[in-house]
Scaffold this active site. Structure first.
Site, PDB file in Angstrom:
ATOM      1  N   THR A   1     -10.429  13.119 -29.557  1.00 22.46           N
ATOM      2  CA  THR A   1      -9.104  13.244 -28.959  1.00 22.46           C
ATOM      3  C   THR A   1      -8.380  14.523 -29.397  1.00 22.46           C
ATOM      4  O   THR A   1      -7.499  15.012 -28.706  1.00 22.46           O
ATOM      5  CB  THR A   1      -8.287  11.968 -29.255  1.00 22.46           C
ATOM      6  OG1 THR A   1      -7.256  11.866 -28.306  1.00 22.46           O
ATOM      7  CG2 THR A   1      -7.673  11.950 -30.599  1.00 22.46           C
TER       8      THR A   1
ATOM      9  N   ALA B   1     -12.728   8.567 -20.329  1.00 22.30           N
ATOM     10  CA  ALA B   1     -13.136   7.948 -19.060  1.00 22.30           C
ATOM     11  C   ALA B   1     -13.860   8.954 -18.165  1.00 22.30           C
ATOM     12  O   ALA B   1     -14.830   8.605 -17.479  1.00 22.30           O
ATOM     13  CB  ALA B   1     -11.894   7.415 -18.353  1.00 22.30           C
TER      14      ALA B   1
ATOM     15  N   LYS C   1      -4.579   7.598 -33.876  1.00 28.20           N
ATOM     16  CA  LYS C   1      -5.222   8.898 -33.581  1.00 28.20           C
ATOM     17  C   LYS C   1      -4.514   9.610 -32.427  1.00 28.20           C
ATOM     18  O   LYS C   1      -4.541  10.830 -32.328  1.00 28.20           O
ATOM     19  CB  LYS C   1      -6.713   8.707 -33.323  1.00 28.20           C
ATOM     20  CG  LYS C   1      -7.071   7.824 -32.131  1.00 28.20           C
ATOM     21  CD  LYS C   1      -7.276   8.569 -30.857  1.00 28.20           C
ATOM     22  CE  LYS C   1      -7.299   7.654 -29.658  1.00 28.20           C
ATOM     23  NZ  LYS C   1      -7.596   8.316 -28.397  1.00 28.20           N
TER      24      LYS C   1
HETATM   25  N1  LIG Z   1      -8.599   7.145 -20.119  1.00 29.23           N
HETATM   26  C1  LIG Z   1      -9.372   7.115 -21.182  1.00 29.23           C
HETATM   27  O1  LIG Z   1     -10.272   7.949 -21.355  1.00 29.23           O
HETATM   28  C2  LIG Z   1      -9.177   6.047 -22.210  1.00 29.23           C
HETATM   29  C3  LIG Z   1     -10.165   5.842 -23.169  1.00 29.23           C
HETATM   30  C4  LIG Z   1     -10.003   4.866 -24.132  1.00 29.23           C
HETATM   31  C5  LIG Z   1      -8.844   4.091 -24.116  1.00 29.23           C
HETATM   32  N2  LIG Z   1      -7.885   4.310 -23.179  1.00 29.23           N
HETATM   33  C6  LIG Z   1      -6.691   3.448 -23.215  1.00 29.23           C
HETATM   34  O2  LIG Z   1      -6.719   2.573 -22.088  1.00 29.23           O
HETATM   35  C7  LIG Z   1      -5.381   2.285 -21.660  1.00 29.23           C
HETATM   36  C8  LIG Z   1      -5.261   2.614 -20.173  1.00 29.23           C
HETATM   37  O3  LIG Z   1      -5.475   4.012 -20.070  1.00 29.23           O
HETATM   38  P1  LIG Z   1      -5.827   4.733 -18.705  1.00 29.23           P
HETATM   39  O4  LIG Z   1      -6.174   6.118 -19.070  1.00 29.23           O
HETATM   40  O5  LIG Z   1      -6.778   3.937 -17.881  1.00 29.23           O
HETATM   41  O6  LIG Z   1      -4.382   4.715 -18.000  1.00 29.23           O
HETATM   42  P2  LIG Z   1      -4.039   5.142 -16.524  1.00 29.23           P
HETATM   43  O7  LIG Z   1      -2.658   5.656 -16.549  1.00 29.23           O
HETATM   44  O8  LIG Z   1      -5.155   5.957 -15.969  1.00 29.23           O
HETATM   45  O9  LIG Z   1      -4.079   3.744 -15.719  1.00 29.23           O
HETATM   46  C9  LIG Z   1      -3.283   2.652 -15.991  1.00 29.23           C
HETATM   47  C10 LIG Z   1      -3.443   1.663 -14.819  1.00 29.23           C
HETATM   48  O10 LIG Z   1      -2.689   0.501 -15.148  1.00 29.23           O
HETATM   49  C11 LIG Z   1      -2.056   0.059 -13.945  1.00 29.23           C
HETATM   50  N3  LIG Z   1      -0.910  -0.758 -14.298  1.00 29.23           N
HETATM   51  C12 LIG Z   1       0.262  -0.362 -14.857  1.00 29.23           C
HETATM   52  N4  LIG Z   1       1.071  -1.426 -15.026  1.00 29.23           N
HETATM   53  C13 LIG Z   1       0.374  -2.504 -14.580  1.00 29.23           C
HETATM   54  C14 LIG Z   1       0.663  -3.887 -14.498  1.00 29.23           C
HETATM   55  N5  LIG Z   1       1.834  -4.359 -14.925  1.00 29.23           N
HETATM   56  N6  LIG Z   1      -0.261  -4.717 -13.988  1.00 29.23           N
HETATM   57  C15 LIG Z   1      -1.455  -4.224 -13.550  1.00 29.23           C
HETATM   58  N7  LIG Z   1      -1.799  -2.926 -13.609  1.00 29.23           N
HETATM   59  C16 LIG Z   1      -0.878  -2.083 -14.107  1.00 29.23           C
HETATM   60  C17 LIG Z   1      -1.669   1.347 -13.224  1.00 29.23           C
HETATM   61  O11 LIG Z   1      -1.431   1.098 -11.833  1.00 29.23           O
HETATM   62  C18 LIG Z   1      -2.892   2.217 -13.487  1.00 29.23           C
HETATM   63  O12 LIG Z   1      -3.851   2.039 -12.469  1.00 29.23           O
HETATM   64  C19 LIG Z   1      -4.463   3.136 -22.562  1.00 29.23           C
HETATM   65  O13 LIG Z   1      -3.998   2.346 -23.620  1.00 29.23           O
HETATM   66  C20 LIG Z   1      -5.387   4.223 -23.102  1.00 29.23           C
HETATM   67  O14 LIG Z   1      -4.972   4.717 -24.371  1.00 29.23           O
HETATM   68  C21 LIG Z   1      -8.036   5.257 -22.218  1.00 29.23           C
END
Ligand SMILES: NC(=O)c1ccc[n+]([C@@H]2O[C@H](COP(=O)([O-])OP(=O)(O)OC[C@H]3O[C@@H](n4cnc5c(N)ncnc54)[C@H](O)[C@@H]3O)[C@@H](O)[C@H]2O)c1
Length: 335
Positions: free
Chosen positions: A250, A142, A193
């Site tokens: 990763t 991200a 992964k």
């Molecule tokens: N960050 C990355 O670079 C990236 C890239 C690819 C995939 N992912 C995947 O995406 C998913 C999210 O990752 P992230 O890094 O954005 O996580 P994060 O921890 O940055 O954010 C998660 C968000 O979800 C919200 N949340 C939690 N419970 C909730 C609920 N019940 N209802 C609504 N919102 C809720 C939180 O408030 C938070 O804003 C994960 O599975 C991760 O593996 C992340």
């Protein structure tokens, strides 16, 4: 054509993908439980909790009201931690009044049930309201996507036309989406992964260099492929963006939360201490448990995954774990 998309989860990944969709002139609504994030997006065009310096598109709106968020949505993009996905979907199901396409960007497998997110969606969303499911996955931090840095991912869907549509919706001059006809493969690769990334972090935390990193990526991919093929994936998928591509990004980047958590464990922290020091989700931990359970149930050889499981859940000393891996019975590389 402008699409109406609701992004569920305004964390780092949901926000970065929402920006891609806004850049492509779609109508995008972010939904999150966290009222401070929602206020920050609406009033300041920022999500400072995750991206302090970034100004978000002014067209991006946010809400804590799920009903409001879903009212006009044609597409729902899931980007919440996988441990809450089942509950979030149950709530979404009570609020839906029309058919939607669900796109999943979260990465993980559910411990106990061993379900992939597509399977959880099918269980929790009434079939009358689910037009299609699309997985969007691949090597993508991200932190780089929010800077509009060059990124490629892939997508797979239950309905081929919808994969084409999602591909067009997201693709632009910095974000390129491929498609692949293997939903199981992309979900398995994208999830497991993160377990290998924990191992890569542990190695780095112990002070090891590039040789073991390359070994881990290569042998980790063999394990992911073994399990994936056993549950119905195509072998070829694992050489692609959702397999090898995502493993490389990763296991070699400090942006990965899974790598960071592993690094702390390699440096002497226990799992809880490592997780307590992170503000963002570390999906590899739950997925390690799920993958370990699947490997046991299906009798699949996954020594790296088993070793990570022993280190993080049963406090096996990481150096002893490496000794055990390095002294396994000698064998041909391919058999
Ligand atoms: N960050 C990355 O670079 C990236 C890239 C690819 C995939 N992912 C995947 O995406 C998913 C999210 O990752 P992230 O890094 O954005 O996580 P994060 O921890 O940055 O954010 C998660 C968000 O979800 C919200 N949340 C939690 N419970 C909730 C609920 N019940 N209802 C609504 N919102 C809720 C939180 O408030 C938070 O804003 C994960 O599975 C991760 O593996 C992340």
């Amino acid at each position: 054509m402008v699409k109406n998309i609701t992004v569920v989860g305004a964390g780092s990944w949901g926000t970065a993908l929402a920006q891609v969709l806004c850049d492509n002139k779609n109508q995008v609504m972010l939904y999150d439980l966290n009222a401070d994030i929602v206020k920050d997006v609406n009033e300041n065009h920022r999500n400072a909790r995750f991206f302090e310096e970034v100004e978000l598109p002014s067209s991006l709106r946010a809400t804590t009201d799920l009903k409001e968020a879903l009212k006009e949505a044609e597409f729902i993009l899931l980007s919440v931690p996988t441990k809450v996905i089942r509950d979030v979907l149950k709530t979404i199901n009570t609020q839906l009044t029309h058919k939607v396409v669900i796109i999943n960007a979260s990465k993980g497998i559910e411990p106990g049930t061993h379900k992939r997110v597509s399977e959880i969606v099918m269980e929790e969303i009434n079939a009358d309201y689910l037009e299609a499911f699309v997985a969007l996955t691949g090597p993508s931090h991200a932190e780089e996507v929010i800077q509009r840095s060059l990124t490629t991912v892939t997508c797979a869907a239950t309905v081929v036309d919808r994969a084409n549509e999602v591909q067009k919706m997201f693709t632009n001059d910095y974000f390129r989406v491929y498609r692949v006809d293997d939903l199981i493969g992309v979900e398995i690769g994208g999830s497991i992964k993160n377990v290998i990334a924990l191992a890569a972090g542990i190695l780095a935390g112990l002070g090891y260099g590039d040789n073991p990193k390359a070994a881990l990526i290569t042998r980790g991919l063999v394990e992911i492929k073994r399990l994936g093929v056993a549950v119905g994936a195509n072998e070829e998928t694992f050489s692609g963006l959702s397999g090898l591509g995502d493993l490389i990004v990763t296991c070699t980047s400090v942006h990965s939360r899974n790598w960071q958590a592993g690094y702390k464990i390699g440096n002497g922290s226990n799992l809880q201490e490592a997780l307590d020091s992170m503000t963002m989700v570390v999906e590899g931990v739950r997925t390690c448990q799920a993958t370990y359970e699947m490997a046991q149930a299906l009798n699949i050889e996954m020594p790296i995954v088993e070793t990570v499981y022993e280190v993080i859940f049963n406090k096996l000393d990481p150096r002893e774990a490496i000794n055990q891996l390095m002294s396994r019975e000698m064998k041909p590389e391919f058999y």
